[in-house]
Enzyme design. Structure first.
Site, PDB file in Angstrom:
ATOM      1  N   CYS A   2      46.061  76.480  19.907  1.00 14.55           N
ATOM      2  CA  CYS A   2      46.929  75.250  19.916  1.00 14.55           C
ATOM      3  C   CYS A   2      47.263  75.354  21.703  1.00 14.55           C
ATOM      4  CB  CYS A   2      48.194  75.760  19.460  1.00 14.55           C
ATOM      5  SG  CYS A   2      49.770  75.864  19.847  1.00 14.55           S
ATOM      6  N   GLU A 109      47.182  68.303  19.819  1.00 15.57           N
ATOM      7  CA  GLU A 109      45.772  68.149  19.946  1.00 15.57           C
ATOM      8  C   GLU A 109      44.470  67.469  20.254  1.00 15.57           C
ATOM      9  OE1 GLU A 109      43.549  71.051  19.839  1.00 15.57           O
ATOM     10  OE2 GLU A 109      44.318  71.419  18.741  1.00 15.57           O
TER      11      GLU A 109
END
Length: 238
Positions: A2, A109
């Site tokens: 992340c 992402e």
């Protein structure tokens, strides 16, 4: 992993959602593009308070363990692998009693296909902030004087785990998302944490992960709500 996320809720919103009793100073404003080392809001409970008090504080996103002599470690610490976090010297002490929730409206992402990396925005289907499992640590600048209020720096990391379901088609890692039933237990510093404790939290996060949706977005540059618009819905001028 992340590496970028957003939080569009204001501090009063987060205080209400997480039953915060103390609101810290200099909390960051909502942002659609938060990068490592920037300031982020975190929820924590401290052992120094008896009874414990739930607090919303501003932290530097990249955990720096207390034993570090520098604010910038030699390796990235904005994420920590949940399956081995209790064995890592940089994170082990925080696992025991310095656990935090890091609120996020969603995160970015990138799907890698050869040389091409395509950004996606991941978020909850109910529109509510995600409660990301995190750790925190206080770092003291050894070069600062004892009376310098800036000598203590609050830092934090986000735990990650193997991606589930369709998310695995984008990236093999994802943040650990705590279900609401785990919030109190995760934050409670009087509940000693170890690897088994973290593993249990990760196992319980599978249900929360099922609520996630995602869509492709354009280049993650700048800062504004247009960053999370689906590519198909953007105007030709965007």
């Amino acid at each position: 992993m992340c590496g970028r996320f957003i939080i569009t809720d204001t501090s009063p919103d987060l205080v209400a959602m997480f039953d915060v009793e103390h609101e810290g100073e200099n909390l960051p404003e909502p942002s659609w593009n938060i990068a490592p080392t920037e300031q982020i809001p975190i929820v924590l409970e401290s052992l120094k308070s008896d009874p414990k008090v739930r607090r919303l504080e501003s932290a530097r996103w990249s955990l720096v363990p207390s034993f570090s002599t520098e604010l910038v470690p030699k390796f990235p610490t904005f994420n920590a692998r949940a399956e081995s976090v209790a064995d890592k010297p940089a994170f082990a002490n925080s696992v025991v009693s310095k656990r935090a929730i890091i609120p996020a409206t969603g995160y970015y992402e990138w799907k890698t296909d050869g040389p091409t990396k395509t950004p996606h925005f991941v978020y909850s289907d109910d529109g509510l902030p995600l409660a990301l499992a995190g750790l925190y640590a206080w770092w003291r600048n050894p070069t600062s004087s004892q009376d310098d209020p800036a000598r203590w720096v609050l830092t934090a990391t986000i735990l990650t785990t193997d991606s589930l379901g369709e998310l695995a088609g984008i990236h093999d890692r994802m943040p650990v998302i705590l279900s609401e039933e785990w919030w109190d237990r995760w934050l409670n510093p009087h509940v000693p944490g170890d690897q088994a404790f973290v593993d249990a939290a990760v196992a319980s996060s599978a249900e929360a992960a099922e609520t996630l949706q995602f869509h492709e977005v354009g280049a993650v540059k700048g800062n504004g709500p247009e960053l999370i618009e689906p590519v198909a819905s953007r105007s030709p001028e965007a």
